[in-house]
Design a protein around this motif. Structure first.
Motif, mmCIF file in Angstrom:
data_model
loop_
_atom_site.group_PDB
_atom_site.id
_atom_site.type_symbol
_atom_site.label_atom_id
_atom_site.label_comp_id
_atom_site.label_asym_id
_atom_site.label_seq_id
_atom_site.Cartn_x
_atom_site.Cartn_y
_atom_site.Cartn_z
ATOM 1 N N TYR A 88 77.665 23.722 78.648
ATOM 2 C CA TYR A 88 76.345 23.450 79.232
ATOM 3 C C TYR A 88 76.097 21.944 79.295
ATOM 4 C CZ TYR A 88 74.541 28.212 79.639
ATOM 5 O OH TYR A 88 74.319 29.500 80.053
ATOM 6 N N LEU A 89 76.454 21.257 78.228
ATOM 7 C CA LEU A 89 76.254 19.804 78.187
ATOM 8 C C LEU A 89 77.107 19.118 79.254
ATOM 9 C CD1 LEU A 89 76.382 19.395 74.286
ATOM 10 C CD2 LEU A 89 74.394 19.828 75.730
ATOM 11 N N PHE A 90 78.328 19.617 79.445
ATOM 12 C CA PHE A 90 79.226 19.070 80.464
ATOM 13 C C PHE A 90 78.648 19.250 81.870
ATOM 14 C CE2 PHE A 90 82.641 19.745 83.567
ATOM 15 C CZ PHE A 90 83.373 18.578 83.429
ATOM 16 N N TRP A 91 78.216 20.478 82.177
ATOM 17 C CA TRP A 91 77.695 20.756 83.514
ATOM 18 C C TRP A 91 76.353 20.052 83.761
ATOM 19 C CZ3 TRP A 91 81.567 22.021 86.130
ATOM 20 C CH2 TRP A 91 82.494 22.966 85.719
ATOM 21 N N GLU A 92 75.539 19.962 82.728
ATOM 22 C CA GLU A 92 74.247 19.274 82.885
ATOM 23 C C GLU A 92 74.457 17.799 83.223
ATOM 24 O OE1 GLU A 92 71.278 22.035 80.150
ATOM 25 O OE2 GLU A 92 72.082 20.199 79.283
ATOM 26 N N ASN A 149 73.498 16.552 86.688
ATOM 27 C CA ASN A 149 72.262 15.823 86.394
ATOM 28 C C ASN A 149 71.022 16.720 86.450
ATOM 29 O OD1 ASN A 149 70.798 13.551 85.658
ATOM 30 N ND2 ASN A 149 70.408 12.967 87.782
ATOM 31 N N ARG A 150 71.119 17.840 85.767
ATOM 32 C CA ARG A 150 69.974 18.744 85.677
ATOM 33 C C ARG A 150 70.105 19.623 84.437
ATOM 34 N NH1 ARG A 150 70.680 23.852 89.729
ATOM 35 N NH2 ARG A 150 69.337 24.793 88.157
ATOM 36 N N THR A 151 68.974 20.144 83.980
ATOM 37 C CA THR A 151 68.979 21.034 82.826
ATOM 38 C C THR A 151 69.268 22.461 83.285
ATOM 39 O OG1 THR A 151 67.347 19.638 81.758
ATOM 40 C CG2 THR A 151 67.604 21.842 80.864
ATOM 41 N N LEU A 152 70.105 23.149 82.541
ATOM 42 C CA LEU A 152 70.429 24.534 82.876
ATOM 43 C C LEU A 152 69.665 25.477 81.958
ATOM 44 C CD1 LEU A 152 74.306 24.194 83.289
ATOM 45 C CD2 LEU A 152 72.599 24.310 85.104
ATOM 46 N N SER A 153 69.163 26.551 82.526
ATOM 47 C CA SER A 153 68.406 27.528 81.733
ATOM 48 C C SER A 153 69.369 28.389 80.921
ATOM 49 C CB SER A 153 67.573 28.412 82.667
ATOM 50 O OG SER A 153 68.426 29.075 83.584
ATOM 51 N N PRO A 154 68.884 29.057 79.856
ATOM 52 C CA PRO A 154 69.752 29.920 79.053
ATOM 53 C C PRO A 154 70.430 30.988 79.908
ATOM 54 C CG PRO A 154 67.656 29.589 77.940
ATOM 55 C CD PRO A 154 67.520 28.990 79.311
ATOM 56 N N SER A 155 71.671 31.276 79.596
ATOM 57 C CA SER A 155 72.460 32.297 80.297
ATOM 58 C C SER A 155 72.572 32.030 81.802
ATOM 59 C CB SER A 155 71.865 33.695 80.061
ATOM 60 O OG SER A 155 72.761 34.698 80.460
ATOM 61 N N THR A 173 76.079 33.012 74.298
ATOM 62 C CA THR A 173 76.331 31.579 74.455
ATOM 63 C C THR A 173 76.537 31.049 73.046
ATOM 64 O OG1 THR A 173 74.659 31.661 76.214
ATOM 65 C CG2 THR A 173 75.522 29.503 75.617
ATOM 66 N N VAL A 174 77.748 30.565 72.748
ATOM 67 C CA VAL A 174 78.071 30.228 71.362
ATOM 68 C C VAL A 174 78.785 28.884 71.234
ATOM 69 C CG1 VAL A 174 78.325 32.686 70.776
ATOM 70 C CG2 VAL A 174 80.322 31.358 71.356
ATOM 71 N N THR A 175 78.715 28.325 70.030
ATOM 72 C CA THR A 175 79.426 27.079 69.731
ATOM 73 C C THR A 175 80.794 27.400 69.122
ATOM 74 O OG1 THR A 175 78.547 26.961 67.481
ATOM 75 C CG2 THR A 175 77.243 25.912 69.215
ATOM 76 N N ASN A 176 81.680 26.415 69.188
ATOM 77 C CA ASN A 176 82.988 26.484 68.511
ATOM 78 C C ASN A 176 83.865 27.655 68.924
ATOM 79 O OD1 ASN A 176 82.609 24.118 66.921
ATOM 80 N ND2 ASN A 176 81.224 25.261 65.603
ATOM 81 N N MET A 177 83.752 28.043 70.193
ATOM 82 C CA MET A 177 84.644 29.082 70.715
ATOM 83 C C MET A 177 85.107 28.705 72.128
ATOM 84 S SD MET A 177 83.200 32.749 69.328
ATOM 85 C CE MET A 177 84.551 33.698 70.032
ATOM 86 N N LEU A 178 85.644 27.496 72.235
ATOM 87 C CA LEU A 178 86.123 27.013 73.529
ATOM 88 C C LEU A 178 87.373 27.788 73.970
ATOM 89 C CD1 LEU A 178 85.743 23.182 72.926
ATOM 90 C CD2 LEU A 178 84.292 24.612 74.374
#
Length: 220
Positions: free
Chosen positions: A72-76, A80-86, A93-98
């Motif tokens: 999400y941080l990469f795409w934002e 140059n925009r904020t993405l909504s959840p899902s 949507t999880v951390t540390n599971m690339l």
């Protein structure tokens, strides 16, 4: 990476509904999911969740969709925009599971349920329609930032604060990122295709697709 704590940032489900896009166009899609507190996970997916395109989505090998939070941080930044959840229509949507640190066949405990990584996600044009970014689909495939899918080994309740932990790593060590590279880009890499096919837990559709590709390469 696999030792880091996995944090469930967002948990979403939703049934197919009409989505407007572009100028007065509409499609029926299950991509617009809503954040929930809890849901029961069956072999076919979460109760209250669904897909519109049954040919390309859903089924027991594609019961749960996950997208890494870090993307999400990469795409934002990229758009140059904020993405909504899902935004990507994922359930989790999880951390540390690339994609590079998760392998086909890995088994996880998710709340009361047990799930297994079955395939990478094959993104579709609905993502670009939802976000309004025509390049997003191509860029997801180029980067391999597709997210991935699970089958359900044991049903159970999942909550938004559920623990998500690795129970049993796959012995084959074929990452989603590697499988994506073979599936989308290295279409003539016989050794790579064979390596992905050697994972017995690979989703049936990917098995059939890659077996056909391998057969053509070997016989031509």
């Amino acid at each position: 990476m696999r030792n880091n704590v996995i944090e469930l940032k967002n948990f979403s489900i939703g049934l197919p509904k009409q989505m407007k896009y572009a100028t007065n166009k509409e499609i029926t899609t299950g991509i617009c999911k809503q954040t929930v507190e809890e849901a029961f996970l069956t072999k076919d997916g979460f109760r209250g969740d669904g897909v519109a395109d049954l040919r390309n989505h859903g089924g027991s090998d594609r019961a749960v969709c996950l997208y890494p939070y870090e993307h999400y941080l990469f795409w934002e930044k990229e758009f140059n925009r904020t993405l909504s959840p899902s935004t990507f229509g994922e359930n989790l949507t999880v951390t540390n599971m690339l994609e590079g640190s998760v392998n086909l066949g890995d088994v996880y405990l998710l709340g009361e349920a047990v799930v297994q990584v079955s395939q990478g996600r094959v993104p579709c044009s609905t993502i670009t329609k939802r976000t309004g970014h025509p390049l997003l689909l191509k860029m997801m495939i180029k980067t391999g930032f597709t997210g991935y899918l699970f089958r359900v080994l044991e049903e159970g309740v999942v909550r938004k604060d559920s623990k998500f932990t690795l129970l049993e790593p796959s012995t084959k060590q074929v990452s989603i990122l590697y499988a994506n590279e073979v599936y989308f880009h290295k279409t003539k890499d016989i050794e790579g295709i064979q390596r992905v096919l050697d994972v017995p837990e690979l989703a049936q559709e990917w098995q059939e697709f890659l077996e056909k590709r391998l057969h053509k390469l070997i016989t031509h």
